[in-house]
Design an enzyme around this catalytic site. Structure first.
Site, PDB file in Angstrom:
ATOM      1  N   HIS A   1      20.145 -34.617  32.533  1.00  0.00           N
ATOM      2  CA  HIS A   1      19.986 -36.035  32.174  1.00  0.00           C
ATOM      3  C   HIS A   1      21.332 -36.526  31.657  1.00  0.00           C
ATOM      4  O   HIS A   1      21.979 -35.812  30.888  1.00  0.00           O
ATOM      5  CB  HIS A   1      19.045 -36.217  30.987  1.00  0.00           C
ATOM      6  CG  HIS A   1      17.647 -35.762  31.178  1.00  0.00           C
ATOM      7  ND1 HIS A   1      16.584 -36.627  31.075  1.00  0.00           N
ATOM      8  CD2 HIS A   1      17.125 -34.535  31.403  1.00  0.00           C
ATOM      9  CE1 HIS A   1      15.455 -35.944  31.232  1.00  0.00           C
ATOM     10  NE2 HIS A   1      15.752 -34.681  31.433  1.00  0.00           N
TER      11      HIS A   1
ATOM     12  N   TYR B   1      12.091 -33.831  36.718  1.00  0.00           N
ATOM     13  CA  TYR B   1      12.723 -35.093  37.147  1.00  0.00           C
ATOM     14  C   TYR B   1      13.432 -34.935  38.482  1.00  0.00           C
ATOM     15  O   TYR B   1      13.688 -33.814  38.934  1.00  0.00           O
ATOM     16  CB  TYR B   1      13.702 -35.606  36.079  1.00  0.00           C
ATOM     17  CG  TYR B   1      14.745 -34.615  35.603  1.00  0.00           C
ATOM     18  CD1 TYR B   1      15.982 -34.510  36.214  1.00  0.00           C
ATOM     19  CD2 TYR B   1      14.501 -33.788  34.505  1.00  0.00           C
ATOM     20  CE1 TYR B   1      16.945 -33.629  35.757  1.00  0.00           C
ATOM     21  CE2 TYR B   1      15.452 -32.891  34.048  1.00  0.00           C
ATOM     22  CZ  TYR B   1      16.676 -32.815  34.672  1.00  0.00           C
ATOM     23  OH  TYR B   1      17.629 -31.928  34.230  1.00  0.00           O
TER      24      TYR B   1
HETATM   25  C1  LIG Z   1      18.332 -24.827  30.627  1.00  0.00           C
HETATM   26  C2  LIG Z   1      19.325 -25.855  30.158  1.00  0.00           C
HETATM   27  C3  LIG Z   1      19.140 -27.219  30.429  1.00  0.00           C
HETATM   28  C4  LIG Z   1      20.027 -28.198  29.941  1.00  0.00           C
HETATM   29  N1  LIG Z   1      19.834 -29.542  30.224  1.00  0.00           N
HETATM   30  C5  LIG Z   1      20.690 -30.474  29.720  1.00  0.00           C
HETATM   31  C6  LIG Z   1      20.535 -31.885  29.981  1.00  0.00           C
HETATM   32  O1  LIG Z   1      19.610 -32.300  30.686  1.00  0.00           O
HETATM   33  N2  LIG Z   1      21.435 -32.777  29.445  1.00  0.00           N
HETATM   34  C7  LIG Z   1      22.492 -32.340  28.674  1.00  0.00           C
HETATM   35  O2  LIG Z   1      23.283 -33.179  28.195  1.00  0.00           O
HETATM   36  N3  LIG Z   1      22.663 -31.025  28.398  1.00  0.00           N
HETATM   37  C8  LIG Z   1      21.813 -30.084  28.908  1.00  0.00           C
HETATM   38  N4  LIG Z   1      21.996 -28.758  28.658  1.00  0.00           N
HETATM   39  C9  LIG Z   1      23.080 -28.354  27.768  1.00  0.00           C
HETATM   40  C10 LIG Z   1      24.375 -28.265  28.484  1.00  0.00           C
HETATM   41  O3  LIG Z   1      24.257 -27.462  29.637  1.00  0.00           O
HETATM   42  C11 LIG Z   1      25.466 -27.683  27.593  1.00  0.00           C
HETATM   43  O4  LIG Z   1      25.397 -28.232  26.308  1.00  0.00           O
HETATM   44  C12 LIG Z   1      26.810 -28.032  28.230  1.00  0.00           C
HETATM   45  O5  LIG Z   1      26.935 -27.361  29.455  1.00  0.00           O
HETATM   46  C13 LIG Z   1      27.964 -27.673  27.319  1.00  0.00           C
HETATM   47  O6  LIG Z   1      29.154 -27.993  27.991  1.00  0.00           O
HETATM   48  P1  LIG Z   1      30.499 -27.260  27.626  1.00  0.00           P
HETATM   49  O7  LIG Z   1      31.528 -27.838  28.536  1.00  0.00           O
HETATM   50  O8  LIG Z   1      30.714 -27.317  26.153  1.00  0.00           O
HETATM   51  O9  LIG Z   1      30.235 -25.712  27.951  1.00  0.00           O
HETATM   52  P2  LIG Z   1      29.906 -25.007  29.332  1.00  0.00           P
HETATM   53  O10 LIG Z   1      29.164 -25.908  30.245  1.00  0.00           O
HETATM   54  O11 LIG Z   1      29.269 -23.706  28.977  1.00  0.00           O
HETATM   55  O12 LIG Z   1      31.320 -24.751  29.993  1.00  0.00           O
HETATM   56  C14 LIG Z   1      32.192 -23.760  29.509  1.00  0.00           C
HETATM   57  C15 LIG Z   1      33.189 -23.404  30.623  1.00  0.00           C
HETATM   58  O13 LIG Z   1      34.153 -22.524  30.076  1.00  0.00           O
HETATM   59  C16 LIG Z   1      34.360 -21.460  30.970  1.00  0.00           C
HETATM   60  N5  LIG Z   1      34.807 -20.294  30.170  1.00  0.00           N
HETATM   61  C17 LIG Z   1      34.087 -19.574  29.288  1.00  0.00           C
HETATM   62  N6  LIG Z   1      34.825 -18.601  28.734  1.00  0.00           N
HETATM   63  C18 LIG Z   1      36.059 -18.710  29.290  1.00  0.00           C
HETATM   64  C19 LIG Z   1      37.273 -17.975  29.127  1.00  0.00           C
HETATM   65  N7  LIG Z   1      37.366 -16.927  28.294  1.00  0.00           N
HETATM   66  N8  LIG Z   1      38.364 -18.373  29.823  1.00  0.00           N
HETATM   67  C20 LIG Z   1      38.310 -19.442  30.685  1.00  0.00           C
HETATM   68  N9  LIG Z   1      37.164 -20.154  30.893  1.00  0.00           N
HETATM   69  C21 LIG Z   1      36.070 -19.794  30.188  1.00  0.00           C
HETATM   70  C22 LIG Z   1      33.002 -21.246  31.640  1.00  0.00           C
HETATM   71  O14 LIG Z   1      33.106 -20.570  32.885  1.00  0.00           O
HETATM   72  C23 LIG Z   1      32.521 -22.690  31.791  1.00  0.00           C
HETATM   73  O15 LIG Z   1      32.944 -23.260  33.010  1.00  0.00           O
HETATM   74  C24 LIG Z   1      21.127 -27.779  29.158  1.00  0.00           C
HETATM   75  C25 LIG Z   1      21.344 -26.401  28.899  1.00  0.00           C
HETATM   76  C26 LIG Z   1      20.452 -25.444  29.401  1.00  0.00           C
HETATM   77  C27 LIG Z   1      20.695 -23.966  29.092  1.00  0.00           C
END
Ligand SMILES: Cc1cc2nc3c(=O)[nH]c(=O)nc-3n(C[C@H](O)[C@H](O)[C@H](O)COP(=O)(O)OP(=O)(O)OC[C@H]3O[C@@H](n4cnc5c(N)ncnc54)[C@H](O)[C@@H]3O)c2cc1C
Length: 393
Positions: A49, A216
């Site tokens: 979403h 959805y």
């Molecule tokens: C089942 C589920 C459903 C969800 N639904 C929603 C939703 O509908 N709406 C919403 O807003 N949120 C949703 N979320 C939450 C959302 O997915 C996360 O909060 C979001 O992905 C966080 O983004 P981020 O960029 O902080 O981390 P991440 O998406 O985890 O990205 C981190 C990135 O860093 C990279 N990485 C990790 N370690 C290293 C390293 N050592 N060196 C280089 N790269 C590295 C990874 O490969 C990844 O690409 C959901 C989560 C889950 C589990």
């Protein structure tokens, strides 16, 4: 305003938070490079979403229209009793969101969204770069990758998710805690849905006391339907980030649920299962030249559908602070960033963990109506307080 193009900004992780911060920094003329551990991204089976609060940030990036066209625009978020089908809430979205929150509310395939968000990065995105070690000499930061390469940076943004290496450098090694809940995820084609004489609502959450199923569409054409669950499971003993589940497991988890949910399980060809993990609020979000955002900083159970939205809001606020406060005195800039994010992110983290959002009729305007660019920046206190709201489950 100081935009020092010589300042070398490294973003670790090109998830939704990392992609957003890098694209926004580029747009403002900063010198940014992104290091992502994956060799490439694939269109895995997951939807997401995106609230009006984040569509306003996509507007600033010039991506709003493209993303809006790709997504489904539900008129309502319905909450329904999983057993009886009775409506527990009808939250207006659609035109109401446009008129009252200033942008659309969409649901979309996560991979489609991610691809668009990465598109401004071009050659500044480096795949296959897994950060292994950080050496902060005070004057600059050395980033060492598992492929044996290294780079130097002036500022490092840790957007590397719940198992963040950058967080570990700031606060030491600590595994996230397993919440005791898993999420099943499945995509269902429109053709499979048409096998049933049933109406499938564009955005609905089916609830009983200890579990739920959120459903959805993930495309504007509404030809792909998605469900994600929250189901208690005492232990998670797998090393893998997710495992395959099965239709049988779904029938057992949702035994007695409404016939629409049974139809969805029947239409499930492939379903995965993910552990929901968490952390206690961090005592600090930055130190010297390192700063965190998104799940690296405040992971949460996904039940408010705002985890990625918070990562993208963090990104927008961090860049706003870098533009308005400057990057010369980065420690002050990071304090501004935390002061302007900690309360909201912690509130969302707490509600998400409690899994109460929109279960009954409530006004979501504080969340969806928020505009990261609207208010003047709040000044940081002498000592920033750790978040009070959040409870890790
Ligand atoms: C089942 C589920 C459903 C969800 N639904 C929603 C939703 O509908 N709406 C919403 O807003 N949120 C949703 N979320 C939450 C959302 O997915 C996360 O909060 C979001 O992905 C966080 O983004 P981020 O960029 O902080 O981390 P991440 O998406 O985890 O990205 C981190 C990135 O860093 C990279 N990485 C990790 N370690 C290293 C390293 N050592 N060196 C280089 N790269 C590295 C990874 O490969 C990844 O690409 C959901 C989560 C889950 C589990």
């Amino acid at each position: 305003m100081t935009i020092d193009k010589k300042t070398r900004i490294a973003v670790i992780g090109a998830g939704l938070g990392g992609a957003a911060v890098a694209a926004l920094l580029k747009k403002e003329g900063f010198n940014v490079a992104v290091y992502e551990q994956a060799d490439k991204f694939e269109r895995l089976g997951a939807g997401i979403h995106i609230g009006p609060n984040v569509m306003k940030i996509f507007r600033r990036l010039g991506l709003e229209e493209r993303i809006s066209l790709m997504g489904s625009h539900p008129e309502f978020w319905f909450s329904r009793d999983g057993l009886t089908g009775d409506y527990m809430s009808r939250i207006e979205l659609g035109q109401y969101a446009l008129d009252n929150y200033g942008a659309a509310y969409i649901t979309i395939h996560r991979g489609d969204l991610h691809e668009v968000m990465l598109s401004p990065l071009g050659s500044d995105l480096h795949f296959g770069k897994k950060l292994d070690r950080i050496e902060d000499s005070g004057d600059e930061v050395g980033l060492f990758f598992t492929d044996g390469t290294e780079v130097q940076a002036d500022i490092v943004i840790g957007a590397d998710g719940i198992n963040s290496k950058v967080r570990e450098c700031l606060l030491g090694e600590e595994e996230p805690t397993y919440s005791g809940w898993v999420a099943h995820r499945a995509l269902i084609t429109g053709a499979r849905l048409r096998e049933f004489q049933n109406e499938f609502e564009p955005c609905v959450k089916w609830w009983t006391e200890d579990r739920h199923m959120m459903v959805y569409y993930t495309t504007g054409k509404q030809d792909e339907y998605y469900y994600v669950t929250g189901v208690p499971e005492a232990e998670w003993n797998h090393d893998a980030p997710w495992v395959e589940s099965s239709r049988e497991e779904m029938y057992s988890a949702f035994d007695g649920y409404h016939s629409t949910v049974q139809n969805l399980i029947e239409a499930t060809d492939y379903v995965t299962k993910w552990p929901l993990k968490n952390r206690k609020p961090l005592p600090l979000w930055s130190s010297n030249r390192l700063v965190l955002l998104g799940d690296a900083c405040h992971p949460m159970k996904p039940h408010m559908a705002q985890g990625a939205c918070m990562a993208i809001e963090d990104a927008a606020m961090l860049v706003r602070c870098m533009v308005e406060v400057g990057v010369d005195d980065y420690e002050t800039t990071f304090k501004y960033y935390e002061a302007n994010r900690v309360e909201r992110a912690s509130k969302v983290q707490a509600i998400s963990n409690a899994n109460t959002w929109l279960k009954t009729q409530e006004d979501p305007s504080w969340c969806y109506g928020y505009d990261v660019y609207a208010d003047a920046l709040k000044e940081p206190q002498q000592e920033s307080q750790p978040a009070q709201h959040a409870v890790a489950e």
